[in-house]
Motif scaffolding. Structure first.
Motif, mmCIF file in Angstrom:
data_model
loop_
_atom_site.group_PDB
_atom_site.id
_atom_site.type_symbol
_atom_site.label_atom_id
_atom_site.label_comp_id
_atom_site.label_asym_id
_atom_site.label_seq_id
_atom_site.Cartn_x
_atom_site.Cartn_y
_atom_site.Cartn_z
ATOM 1 N N THR A 29 1.024 -1.269 -0.168
ATOM 2 C CA THR A 29 -0.054 -0.278 -0.042
ATOM 3 C C THR A 29 0.951 1.287 -0.111
ATOM 4 O O THR A 29 0.278 2.263 -0.289
ATOM 5 C CB THR A 29 -1.064 0.095 1.282
ATOM 6 O OG1 THR A 29 -0.260 -0.021 2.401
ATOM 7 C CG2 THR A 29 -2.019 -1.062 1.238
ATOM 8 N N LEU A 30 2.217 1.157 0.373
ATOM 9 C CA LEU A 30 3.008 2.253 0.377
ATOM 10 C C LEU A 30 4.288 2.053 0.018
ATOM 11 O O LEU A 30 5.037 0.985 0.390
ATOM 12 C CB LEU A 30 2.909 2.924 1.882
ATOM 13 C CG LEU A 30 3.847 4.244 1.834
ATOM 14 C CD1 LEU A 30 3.014 5.507 0.768
ATOM 15 C CD2 LEU A 30 3.846 4.730 3.291
ATOM 16 N N THR A 31 4.985 2.650 -1.045
ATOM 17 C CA THR A 31 6.333 2.730 -1.203
ATOM 18 C C THR A 31 7.065 3.962 -1.704
ATOM 19 O O THR A 31 6.589 4.557 -2.298
ATOM 20 C CB THR A 31 6.589 1.671 -2.196
ATOM 21 O OG1 THR A 31 7.867 1.360 -2.921
ATOM 22 C CG2 THR A 31 5.865 1.974 -3.654
ATOM 23 N N LEU A 32 8.222 4.049 -1.357
ATOM 24 C CA LEU A 32 9.079 5.429 -1.567
ATOM 25 C C LEU A 32 10.181 4.825 -2.740
ATOM 26 O O LEU A 32 10.950 5.745 -2.959
ATOM 27 C CB LEU A 32 9.728 5.928 -0.156
ATOM 28 C CG LEU A 32 8.628 6.379 0.721
ATOM 29 C CD1 LEU A 32 9.445 6.837 1.929
ATOM 30 C CD2 LEU A 32 7.921 7.505 0.160
ATOM 31 N N LEU A 33 10.198 3.455 -2.918
ATOM 32 C CA LEU A 33 11.418 2.987 -3.670
ATOM 33 C C LEU A 33 10.921 2.564 -5.226
ATOM 34 O O LEU A 33 11.431 2.794 -6.004
ATOM 35 C CB LEU A 33 12.035 1.980 -2.828
ATOM 36 C CG LEU A 33 12.577 2.129 -1.546
ATOM 37 C CD1 LEU A 33 13.200 0.849 -1.021
ATOM 38 C CD2 LEU A 33 13.675 3.388 -1.754
ATOM 39 N N ASP A 34 9.699 1.912 -5.315
ATOM 40 C CA ASP A 34 9.340 1.405 -6.433
ATOM 41 C C ASP A 34 8.885 2.343 -7.641
ATOM 42 O O ASP A 34 9.188 2.036 -9.012
ATOM 43 C CB ASP A 34 8.143 0.500 -6.265
ATOM 44 C CG ASP A 34 8.555 -0.679 -5.605
ATOM 45 O OD1 ASP A 34 9.649 -0.969 -5.318
ATOM 46 O OD2 ASP A 34 7.467 -1.389 -4.956
ATOM 47 N N TYR A 35 8.595 3.487 -7.356
ATOM 48 C CA TYR A 35 8.256 4.525 -8.523
ATOM 49 C C TYR A 35 9.080 5.735 -8.113
ATOM 50 O O TYR A 35 8.960 6.863 -7.398
ATOM 51 C CB TYR A 35 6.752 4.972 -8.519
ATOM 52 C CG TYR A 35 6.267 5.389 -9.753
ATOM 53 C CD1 TYR A 35 6.943 6.505 -10.376
ATOM 54 C CD2 TYR A 35 5.014 5.181 -10.137
ATOM 55 C CE1 TYR A 35 6.388 7.045 -11.618
ATOM 56 C CE2 TYR A 35 4.625 5.820 -11.340
ATOM 57 C CZ TYR A 35 5.108 6.691 -12.006
ATOM 58 O OH TYR A 35 4.602 7.284 -13.242
ATOM 59 N N PRO A 36 10.379 5.897 -9.039
ATOM 60 C CA PRO A 36 11.247 6.950 -8.628
ATOM 61 C C PRO A 36 10.437 8.481 -8.521
ATOM 62 O O PRO A 36 9.632 8.780 -9.427
ATOM 63 C CB PRO A 36 12.217 6.940 -9.927
ATOM 64 C CG PRO A 36 11.957 5.570 -10.497
ATOM 65 C CD PRO A 36 10.484 5.225 -10.309
#
Length: 231
Positions: free
Chosen positions: A8-15
């Motif tokens: 539900t939350l990522t700071l890495l997968d979408y630059p």
């Protein structure tokens, strides 16, 4: 749409964007170093996340989340992918697709319909070692080349990336990759990391120093080269 994972939350997968990640099952490759082996080999055994649950979350998080990363497995194998991406785009999200590039016709269709904002395409190895690295005998490298040329044509933003292992990649391979992808927008070296779901856990990663040497070599022909997965 059969969804087998939802972060539900990522700071890495979408630059550069606050995003979430959706995992689809099945793949047409059998890369022995794959970190998502369960999704590749036995997706039918993996629990499913209802599409309605995912869409409800996306609706609720509008204005907070900025992007959605769709990964796998190999997402372009799912015939429902275009319609699923239309629903996501209708909510105002930017879409990043992770792909192995073996279905250039799907990649082009999604791009032509305005369903993609960013593509991360795996480059398994130099062309002459592609089939062995991807675990597919008789692999048609021209299909990979078609996707490479399409992305380098500049219609949508993209990156190329290689998961790097001592057993499969060395200076000679990166010299050939550098010549092959010369002038591409950006390229990342991702150090191999073992996990419980790796298909064949016999590989080892490199030190940062060695990856930096590969990076310097690649920057002779590629303007932006980064290193991921090392301290």
């Amino acid at each position: 749409m059969r969804i087998h994972g939802f972060q539900t939350l990522t700071l890495l997968d979408y630059p550069g964007l606050l995003a979430c990640t959706i995992f689809l099952g099945h793949c047409n490759f059998r890369c022995p170093f794959c970190q998502n082996g369960n999704l590749v080999l036995h997706p039918e055994r993996e629990p499913e996340v209802p599409e309605e649950e995912v869409m409800a979350h996306l609706k609720k998080r509008r204005g907070i989340l900025e992007g959605v990363c769709v990964t796998g497995g190999e997402p372009t194998l799912d015939p429902e992918l275009p319609e699923f991406l239309r629903k996501i785009k209708a909510l105002g999200y930017r879409v990043k697709l992770d792909t192995n590039g073996y279905r250039p016709e799907i990649l082009k269709r999604l791009a032509s319909e305005g369903l993609l904002d960013y593509v991360a395409m795996d480059i398994k190895n130099a062309p002459d070692r592609y089939g062995d690295t991807a675990g597919v005998k008789g692999l048609d490298v021209l299909r990979i080349q078609d996707s490479v040329e399409f992305l380098m044509g500049g219609t949508i933003d993209y990156e190329f990336r290689t998961t790097v292992m001592r057993e499969l990649h060395g200076r000679e391979e990166f010299e050939r990759i550098g010549k092959w992808l010369a002038g591409c927008r950006r390229y990342y070296l991702q150090n191999y990391r073992e996990s419980e779901s790796v298909i064949n856990p016999v590989f080892t990663g490199y030190s940062r120093e060695q990856l930096e040497r590969f990076r310097e070599l690649l920057m002779r022909s590629i303007p932006e080269v980064g290193v991921r997965g090392v301290e």
